[in-house]
Scaffold this motif. Sequence first.
Motif, short mmCIF file in Angstrom:
data_model
loop_
_atom_site.label_atom_id
_atom_site.label_comp_id
_atom_site.label_asym_id
_atom_site.label_seq_id
_atom_site.Cartn_x
_atom_site.Cartn_y
_atom_site.Cartn_z
N UNK A 33 7.26 31.43 42.12
CA UNK A 33 7.43 31.16 43.62
C UNK A 33 6.16 30.80 43.53
N UNK A 34 5.85 29.65 44.92
CA UNK A 34 4.31 29.90 45.68
C UNK A 34 3.26 30.50 45.65
N UNK A 68 10.39 33.25 39.12
CA UNK A 68 11.41 33.02 38.94
C UNK A 68 12.08 33.36 38.60
N UNK A 82 21.22 35.86 50.54
CA UNK A 82 21.10 34.23 51.01
C UNK A 82 20.53 33.96 49.96
N UNK A 83 21.45 31.82 49.82
CA UNK A 83 20.58 31.07 48.79
C UNK A 83 19.31 30.96 48.70
N UNK A 84 18.23 30.90 47.59
CA UNK A 84 16.81 30.77 48.24
C UNK A 84 16.67 29.73 48.59
N UNK A 134 15.75 25.76 49.91
CA UNK A 134 14.81 25.12 48.70
C UNK A 134 14.64 23.75 49.94
N UNK A 164 14.83 20.01 49.93
CA UNK A 164 15.48 19.28 48.81
C UNK A 164 14.63 17.74 48.58
N UNK A 170 17.80 13.35 45.14
CA UNK A 170 18.69 14.08 44.47
C UNK A 170 19.60 12.13 44.40
N UNK A 226 19.93 17.32 41.45
CA UNK A 226 18.73 17.26 42.48
C UNK A 226 18.08 17.34 40.98
N UNK A 227 16.62 16.00 41.98
CA UNK A 227 15.39 15.97 40.39
C UNK A 227 13.77 16.36 41.10
N UNK A 233 12.93 18.53 44.29
CA UNK A 233 13.26 19.72 45.20
C UNK A 233 11.83 21.28 45.19
N UNK A 234 11.78 21.92 46.40
CA UNK A 234 10.58 23.05 46.39
C UNK A 234 10.89 24.13 47.24
N UNK A 235 10.77 25.50 46.61
CA UNK A 235 10.25 26.27 47.22
C UNK A 235 10.06 26.47 48.54
#
Lengths: 207, 207
Positions: free
Chosen positions: B5-6, B11, B60-62, B64, B66, B69, B79-80, B82-84
């Motif tokens: 992750x940043x 990950x 909770x989901x991470x 992201x 987006x 797509x 999803x082509x 996306x960033x954290x």
Amino acid sequence: MAIRYPNGKKYIPVQNNQNQATKPAQKKLDYSNRGMTLEEDLNETNQYYIENNIAIVHKKPTPVQIVNVSYPKRSAAVIKEAYFKQASTTDYNGVYKGRYIDFEAKETKLQTSFPLKNFHEHQIIHMQNVLDHGGIAFIIIRFSQTEEIYYLPAETLISYWNEMLAGGRKSIPKKDIERFGDLIPIGYAPRIDYIKIIMRKFEWDLS
Amino acid sequence: MAIRYPNGKKYIPVQNNQNQATKPAQKKLDYSNRGMTLEEDLNETNQYYIENNIAIVHKKPTPVQIVNVSYPKRSAAVIKEAYFKQASTTDYNGVYKGRYIDFEAKETKLQTSFPLKNFHEHQIIHMQNVLDHGGIAFIIIRFSQTEEIYYLPAETLISYWNEMLAGGRKSIPKKDIERFGDLIPIGYAPRIDYIKIIMRKFEWDLS
């Protein structure tokens, strides 16, 4: 071409707050001329609740199954391949007067009923679990043709869901939503004041 | 190369339950020889709570962002790009006896203190909001060298955070975590029984 979730729902990128001032208002054909989606209205409502010290409610991030991430030197990790996952819970939860609240928001273009296929079994089970543990669970339904928004207790949704599993109808008639639910007037701030409904319904219980 | 992750955290893809039976146990060098991450242990704990009707808590989901797509015909959206994103809240929340509970889980390899840089300001503000609205907020800290796991009230974390902002130290000494927190014994089922701590701390309040 519109990008869609596996369930056919259109993917609408989350607005970045920092861009709002410079971004021209986006009109969406399927949401009257107010230029706001139900999700955006609820996010603004939740922001209002936080800023005015009324409740703390957040939307959960969209669940994504990450398959491939590239990590270029000197810049942020890029997700190169990922898929939308089915949510195992509802989208919104938070706290109001110490009490756990939990809800899902959906809209329909139909005028006389609300189709149960808007929910997954996981979500129904989750809402039943929340009720069993003393939380407040409900759904927010928007009828987009008439711009009406209703608060419907999860108990009512679950009862229709169980009837469907027993061979009953696959939707909730709008007249029953009117009977068992509460119309939420659309306002300016907050836009969709669902906490006012909770306040009224549970005032005997929340001090 | 490890994907990070940043914030430098590695990950670790979420395990798919359906694959668990066929998948060989993964050993992770930095988590003793138990082959489980703190997140996996907490997910199993939460699963235990749900199945045994003790509490309803989910991660909770991470989050992201987006960006791109693609929607191939006859198959799921991909999803082509996306960033954290930085989380604006904590990772876990749910309901116990009607009460809203909210926590974040972190581990450190240090032995004598826990660095406050494990948290973002957003998360501290969120925990303060939760407390202000009558929720139960806390952190779970794992000292990986000694395999000790502590429950620390958000009040204590926030007090150290504010001292740091006023020029004080950038970590919580372990002896203060021992003093103001509760050691959570590691068990088999549930693995990390944090609800037992809440039960003891709030029994006068939860009936």
